[in-house]
Design a protein around this motif. Structure first.
Motif, PDB file in Angstrom:
ATOM      1  N   ARG A  16       0.818  -1.210   0.000  1.00 38.40           N
ATOM      2  CA  ARG A  16       0.000   0.000   0.000  1.00 38.40           C
ATOM      3  C   ARG A  16       0.856   1.266   0.000  1.00 38.40           C
ATOM      4  NH1 ARG A  16      -5.067   0.922   4.022  1.00 38.40           N
ATOM      5  NH2 ARG A  16      -5.667  -1.177   3.465  1.00 38.40           N
ATOM      6  N   LEU A  17       2.008   1.183   0.660  1.00 36.21           N
ATOM      7  CA  LEU A  17       2.886   2.360   0.746  1.00 36.21           C
ATOM      8  C   LEU A  17       3.853   2.450  -0.440  1.00 36.21           C
ATOM      9  CD1 LEU A  17       3.812   1.940   4.526  1.00 36.21           C
ATOM     10  CD2 LEU A  17       2.450   3.820   3.587  1.00 36.21           C
ATOM     11  N   ASP A  32      -5.320  -1.166   7.693  1.00 38.85           N
ATOM     12  CA  ASP A  32      -5.918   0.188   7.714  1.00 38.85           C
ATOM     13  C   ASP A  32      -5.474   0.959   8.948  1.00 38.85           C
ATOM     14  OD1 ASP A  32      -7.270  -0.039   5.378  1.00 38.85           O
ATOM     15  OD2 ASP A  32      -9.202  -0.552   6.294  1.00 38.85           O
ATOM     16  N   HIS A  87      -1.938   1.960   8.703  1.00 39.24           N
ATOM     17  CA  HIS A  87      -1.809   3.001   7.692  1.00 39.24           C
ATOM     18  C   HIS A  87      -2.234   4.360   8.260  1.00 39.24           C
ATOM     19  CE1 HIS A  87      -2.527   4.795   3.607  1.00 39.24           C
ATOM     20  NE2 HIS A  87      -1.331   4.287   3.505  1.00 39.24           N
ATOM     21  N   ARG A  88      -3.259   4.356   9.100  1.00 44.09           N
ATOM     22  CA  ARG A  88      -3.708   5.618   9.700  1.00 44.09           C
ATOM     23  C   ARG A  88      -2.642   6.187  10.640  1.00 44.09           C
ATOM     24  NH1 ARG A  88      -8.749   3.173   9.986  1.00 44.09           N
ATOM     25  NH2 ARG A  88      -8.661   2.851  12.232  1.00 44.09           N
ATOM     26  N   ALA A 107       0.037   7.601   8.388  1.00 43.17           N
ATOM     27  CA  ALA A 107      -0.406   8.853   7.756  1.00 43.17           C
ATOM     28  C   ALA A 107      -0.253  10.005   8.756  1.00 43.17           C
ATOM     29  CB  ALA A 107      -1.838   8.727   7.287  1.00 43.17           C
ATOM     30  N   VAL A 140       3.385  11.243   8.600  1.00 48.15           N
ATOM     31  CA  VAL A 140       3.949  11.771   7.348  1.00 48.15           C
ATOM     32  C   VAL A 140       3.194  12.994   6.842  1.00 48.15           C
ATOM     33  CG1 VAL A 140       5.035   9.653   6.509  1.00 48.15           C
ATOM     34  CG2 VAL A 140       2.660  10.087   5.950  1.00 48.15           C
ATOM     35  N   LYS A 141       2.140  13.410   7.558  1.00 51.85           N
ATOM     36  CA  LYS A 141       1.328  14.560   7.128  1.00 51.85           C
ATOM     37  C   LYS A 141       2.187  15.802   6.974  1.00 51.85           C
ATOM     38  CE  LYS A 141      -1.933  14.878  10.054  1.00 51.85           C
ATOM     39  NZ  LYS A 141      -2.909  14.195  10.877  1.00 51.85           N
TER      40      LYS A 141
END
Ligand code: DC
Length: 225
Positions: free
Chosen positions: A26-27, A214, A217-218, A221, A224-225
């Motif tokens: 996914r990444l 998921d 991944h959250r 995220a 890395v925002k």
């Protein structure tokens, strides 16, 4: 975007391999299964039929090994000295021998270098037992994936039955092997299995694989925002 180094540690059957592979996909990252490397050393040792606690022989074996993960249409393959060993390292015997030889300092020191080299450019998900604690203590994000004992036994049973056929696998034997291996991997003095202090702990007992991915991944995220 920053090329993160993400670690996933935990006991066998917690779902690390599937989850780490999907997360890496996914990444758009690479995925490194460090257990496969320990299994590779175990396979090399088993061919020589040497005792798993003979350090000088193990060190000699290690000094002659090279490892490389290669992508293929049916998933990632592991090559040892240029030969594909992906299937051979997945037997119950190699699982147990890998757990044995993983307690030896010479093996851990050798594979520490291999793992560091493989992950040096980041953008990678590295899966194992001591990745967040010993191999990459400064990883960008660490996860510790667990599940209750019975769930892990059942997952391992299904995995082995799919590979070897149900008639060759007994649930009670799988349960015994999982218990034994967990006990050894967590109680050894060198780099035992334990969560890093800064690891995010996830219990996958009641979660679907996609839910775990998921969730991870959250978290990622968020950084890395
Ligand atoms: O994840 P696996 O079942 O393929 O790992 C096989 C063995 O290798 C496991 O019983 C313990 C050892 N191992 C380790 O000591 N450190 C790691 N980072 C990965 C695996």
């Amino acid at each position: 975007m920053k090329r993160l180094l993400i670690t996933v540690d935990g006991p066998s059957g917690a779902g690390k391999t599937t989850v780490s592979r999907l997360l890496a996909q996914r990444l758009g990252y690479r995925y490194i299964d460090t257990g496969a490397l320990y299994r590779g050393v175990a396979l090399a040792a088993s061919r020589k039929k040497w005792a798993a606690d003979d350090d000088s022989k193990l060190a000699d074996i290690c000094s002659k090994l090279t490892f490389e993960f290669r992508e293929s249409p049916n998933g990632q393959r592991l090559y040892m000295n240029g030969i594909d060993i992906t299937e051979q390292i997945r037997t119950p015997e190699i699982s147990m021998l890998a757990s044995d030889i993983s307690a030896r300092r010479c093996v851990r020191q050798f594979l520490l270098k291999v793992q560091k080299k493989m992950a040096k450019d980041g953008a990678v998900v590295v899966e194992g037992r001591d990745i967040g604690t010993v191999v990459f203590p400064n990883a960008d994000m660490k996860f510790y994936l667990d599940a209750d004992h019975d769930t892990r036994v059942l997952r391992r049973y299904k995995e082995l039955a799919a590979r070897m056929g149900r008639t060759h696998i007994r649930l009670d034997e799988v349960a015994k092997a999982v218990t034994e291996r967990d006990e050894r991997d967590s109680s050894r003095s060198l780099a035992p299995l334990k969560p890093a202090r800064d690891a995010i702990r996830i219990d996958s007992t009641l979660m679907e694989i996609e839910e775990v991915v998921d969730l991870m991944h959250r978290y990622i995220a968020g950084i890395v925002k």
